[in-house]
Design a protein around this motif. Structure first.
Motif, PDB file in Angstrom:
ATOM      1  N   LYS A  72       6.911 -73.925 -24.288  1.00 47.92           N
ATOM      2  CA  LYS A  72       6.427 -73.339 -23.025  1.00 47.92           C
ATOM      3  C   LYS A  72       7.327 -72.218 -22.537  1.00 47.92           C
ATOM      4  N   ALA A  74       8.549 -69.706 -19.374  1.00 47.99           N
ATOM      5  CA  ALA A  74       8.728 -69.923 -17.932  1.00 47.99           C
ATOM      6  C   ALA A  74       7.511 -69.396 -17.177  1.00 47.99           C
ATOM      7  N   THR A  75       7.181 -70.076 -16.096  1.00 42.94           N
ATOM      8  CA  THR A  75       5.991 -69.720 -15.313  1.00 42.94           C
ATOM      9  C   THR A  75       6.346 -69.630 -13.837  1.00 42.94           C
ATOM     10  N   ARG A  82       3.775 -65.172  -3.400  1.00 43.80           N
ATOM     11  CA  ARG A  82       3.046 -65.047  -4.672  1.00 43.80           C
ATOM     12  C   ARG A  82       1.542 -65.099  -4.446  1.00 43.80           C
ATOM     13  N   THR A 308      11.386 -67.069 -14.462  1.00 40.40           N
ATOM     14  CA  THR A 308      10.713 -65.914 -15.073  1.00 40.40           C
ATOM     15  C   THR A 308      11.513 -64.612 -14.936  1.00 40.40           C
TER      16      THR A 308
HETATM   17  P1  NAP Z   1      15.274 -67.199 -12.420  1.00 43.52           P
HETATM   18  O1  NAP Z   1      14.055 -66.576 -12.975  1.00 43.52           O
HETATM   19  O2  NAP Z   1      15.933 -68.247 -13.247  1.00 43.52           O
HETATM   20  O3  NAP Z   1      16.314 -66.048 -12.122  1.00 43.52           O
HETATM   21  C1  NAP Z   1      17.367 -66.116 -11.180  1.00 43.52           C
HETATM   22  C2  NAP Z   1      18.478 -65.134 -11.560  1.00 43.52           C
HETATM   23  O4  NAP Z   1      19.280 -65.732 -12.582  1.00 43.52           O
HETATM   24  C3  NAP Z   1      17.987 -63.839 -12.155  1.00 43.52           C
HETATM   25  O5  NAP Z   1      17.655 -62.904 -11.161  1.00 43.52           O
HETATM   26  C4  NAP Z   1      19.155 -63.447 -13.029  1.00 43.52           C
HETATM   27  O6  NAP Z   1      20.241 -62.919 -12.264  1.00 43.52           O
HETATM   28  C5  NAP Z   1      19.611 -64.779 -13.570  1.00 43.52           C
HETATM   29  N1  NAP Z   1      18.908 -65.139 -14.824  1.00 43.52           N
HETATM   30  C6  NAP Z   1      18.059 -66.185 -15.023  1.00 43.52           C
HETATM   31  N2  NAP Z   1      17.637 -66.210 -16.281  1.00 43.52           N
HETATM   32  C7  NAP Z   1      18.203 -65.152 -16.906  1.00 43.52           C
HETATM   33  C8  NAP Z   1      18.141 -64.639 -18.225  1.00 43.52           C
HETATM   34  N3  NAP Z   1      17.378 -65.217 -19.163  1.00 43.52           N
HETATM   35  N4  NAP Z   1      18.848 -63.509 -18.527  1.00 43.52           N
HETATM   36  C9  NAP Z   1      19.608 -62.920 -17.591  1.00 43.52           C
HETATM   37  N5  NAP Z   1      19.718 -63.373 -16.326  1.00 43.52           N
HETATM   38  C10 NAP Z   1      19.023 -64.477 -15.980  1.00 43.52           C
HETATM   39  O7  NAP Z   1      14.972 -67.880 -10.995  1.00 43.52           O
HETATM   40  P2  NAP Z   1      14.194 -67.329  -9.708  1.00 43.52           P
HETATM   41  O8  NAP Z   1      14.414 -65.867  -9.567  1.00 43.52           O
HETATM   42  O9  NAP Z   1      14.577 -68.244  -8.652  1.00 43.52           O
HETATM   43  O10 NAP Z   1      12.664 -67.578 -10.029  1.00 43.52           O
HETATM   44  C11 NAP Z   1      11.757 -66.599 -10.545  1.00 43.52           C
HETATM   45  C12 NAP Z   1      10.429 -67.269 -10.817  1.00 43.52           C
HETATM   46  O11 NAP Z   1      10.608 -68.242 -11.836  1.00 43.52           O
HETATM   47  C13 NAP Z   1       9.854 -68.004  -9.620  1.00 43.52           C
HETATM   48  O12 NAP Z   1       8.508 -67.592  -9.414  1.00 43.52           O
HETATM   49  C14 NAP Z   1       9.929 -69.464  -9.981  1.00 43.52           C
HETATM   50  O13 NAP Z   1       8.806 -70.169  -9.508  1.00 43.52           O
HETATM   51  C15 NAP Z   1       9.941 -69.438 -11.483  1.00 43.52           C
HETATM   52  N6  NAP Z   1      10.672 -70.566 -12.127  1.00 43.52           N
HETATM   53  C16 NAP Z   1      10.076 -71.127 -13.213  1.00 43.52           C
HETATM   54  C17 NAP Z   1      10.716 -72.138 -13.927  1.00 43.52           C
HETATM   55  C18 NAP Z   1      10.040 -72.713 -15.134  1.00 43.52           C
HETATM   56  O14 NAP Z   1       8.951 -72.307 -15.491  1.00 43.52           O
HETATM   57  N7  NAP Z   1      10.648 -73.643 -15.805  1.00 43.52           N
HETATM   58  C19 NAP Z   1      11.988 -72.567 -13.525  1.00 43.52           C
HETATM   59  C20 NAP Z   1      12.588 -71.958 -12.419  1.00 43.52           C
HETATM   60  C21 NAP Z   1      11.929 -70.954 -11.732  1.00 43.52           C
HETATM   61  P3  NAP Z   1      20.437 -61.347 -11.924  1.00 43.52           P
HETATM   62  O15 NAP Z   1      19.218 -60.962 -11.151  1.00 43.52           O
HETATM   63  O16 NAP Z   1      21.686 -61.384 -11.113  1.00 43.52           O
HETATM   64  O17 NAP Z   1      20.560 -60.609 -13.220  1.00 43.52           O
END
Ligand code: NAP
Ligand code: MG
Length: 407
Positions: A72, A74-75, A82, A308
């Protein structure tokens, strides 16, 4: 080179934003050239979830039950912003929560260790896998604010109409109360998931609660684990030379910090929530964590532990360069391919998964990495690269290792 064959399809769950971009790159650069990739594709991107009234998420979970292994992306879990951004019909539930509810599984999270990204805890040499119980306790609790003096009781009425009452507290003034629950079936399933995963990965299983204080609630967790272990797993553990170890939660925390790692730490829901963030951060980065949902029937769903990466996606949309770390998503694919290979007895597929992981680790250890790692590495002469170059560098090393194996 002849492409590696598959016999059973993987359930493929596509996702959103930057990880959806990485997903496509990974398939094109690291999978299609080498594997005759068979997947049953489900688009869990938010637009298609909305279009199908989230039926696609349910269908993908049912397909996972049928085939046994899924991977899977990330979603997005929609919130108010949103709903506006994607003009959604509804604020759909988290796909992970929907899938977890259908599969009734436990999530195992483990860091990916590479030289140059050092854990903050000096003694940690091997990964610590956190297994978090995903049902009940404070996450399904009911709460009540007490506004003035009075008596508060727990009341249980059985289906036969018998009533049991336990006093909670006699309040002299304002206060608060909370009612938590769990079920024996959920705790048993949690225990089975942990012991199965221990056998699968040949690691010891640790479990801890506060049974000395919580003589019924937490003690039941302790008793259920011991009972399931003694009746169903003891012999298999002895054969594999691994152990089940129970201790108090505070003792466990102290032991974890002094340990070398290399075991599964089963945690109650709240402990797992808190400790998985502590362990992930102490090992270096959320982008270097694997995550797999395992259910008691041995169904596996692999994913990355991060989201994501929305901020990077908006940069990407503006045509700017990104340096997003794809390691956890690559390991979701390698994990799923390895499991599929093991179940279908396809050794080349298992070997391919090992080599893909090795090539990824070698790339970082050679000093080529994305920005998030470049900012914390202890290596010198580091080359910080963009999302695409990083994956292309892995491909070079993967091709090299596949050719050597052929010769
Ligand atoms: P995130 O996507 O994990 O990102 C948070 C921050 O962590 C990013 O802005 C980045 O920092 C850093 N980061 C995370 N993964 C990275 C990677 N692969 N490479 C480089 N840096 C990384 O969390 P979020 O911004 O809180 O959530 C975004 C969306 O993801 C939301 O819509 C949420 O619902 C969804 N989400 C989905 C899942 C899942 O499907 N399992 C889990 C968590 C969140 P910098 O910006 O400082 O570079
Ligand atoms: Mg948390």
């Amino acid at each position: 080179m002849e492409k590696i064959q598959m016999t059973t399809p993987l359930v493929e769950m596509d996702g959103d934003e930057m990880t959806r971009i990485l997903w496509k790159m990974i398939k094109e650069e690291l999978l299609y050239p080498f594997i005759d990739l068979k997947t049953e594709y489900y688009d869990l991107g938010l637009e298609y979830r909305d279009k199908t009234g989230d039926k696609v998420t349910v269908d993908s979970a049912l397909a996972t039950k049928k085939y046994g292994v899924a991977v899977k992306c990330a979603t997005i879990t929609p919130n108010k912003e949103r709903v506006k951004e994607y003009n959604l019909k509804e604020m759909w539930k988290s796909p992970n929560a929907t899938i977890r509810a259908i599969l009734d599984g436990t999530v195992f999270r483990a860091p990916i260790l590479v030289k140059g990204i050092e854990p903050y805890v000096r003694s940690w040499k091997k990964p610590i896998t956190i297994a978090r119980h995903a049902y009940g306790d404070v996450y399904k609790a009911v709460e009540l604010s007490i506004l003035e003096s009075g008596v508060c009781e727990l009341v249980y009425t059985s289906d036969l109409g018998e009533e049991t009452r336990v006093p909670i507290h006699t309040f002299d003034g304002a206060g608060i109360v909370q009612g938590q629950h769990n079920t024996i079936q959920s705790i048993e399933n949690f225990a089975r998931c942990c012991f199965n995963y221990g056998l699968d990965t040949k690691q010891d299983v640790w479990f801890a609660t506060k049974d000395t204080i919580s003589k019924q609630y937490d003690h039941t967790f302790k008793d259920v684990f011991q009972e399931v272990f003694d009746t169903e797993y003891k012999e298999a553990f002895e054969k594999e030379n691994i152990t089940y170890f129970y201790t108090l939660i505070d003792d466990a925390v102290a032991r974890v910090i002094k340990s070398e790692g290399g075991y599964i730490w089963a945690c109650k829901n709240y402990d797992g929530d808190v400790m998985s963030d502590m362990v992930a951060t102490a090992f270096g980065s959320l982008a270097m964590m694997t995550s797999v949902l395992v259910n008691p029937d041995g169904v596996y769903e692999y994913e990355a532990a991060h989201g994501t990466v929305q901020r990077h996606y908006y940069k990407h949309l503006k045509g700017e360069e990104t340096s997003t770390n794809s390691v956890a998503t690559i390991f979701a694919w390698s994990g799923a391919l390895r499991k599929r290979g093991q179940l279908d007895k396809l050794n080349p597929l298992v070997a391919f998964a090992d080599k893909l992981e090795q090539a990824t680790i070698e790339t970082i250890e050679s000093g080529i990495m994305t920005k998030d790692l470049a900012s914390i590495t202890t290596l010198e002469n580091v080359k910080e690269v963009n999302s695409e170059t990083f994956i292309k560098e892995i491909r070079k090393r993967l091709e090299h290792s596949l050719n050597i194996a052929k010769a």
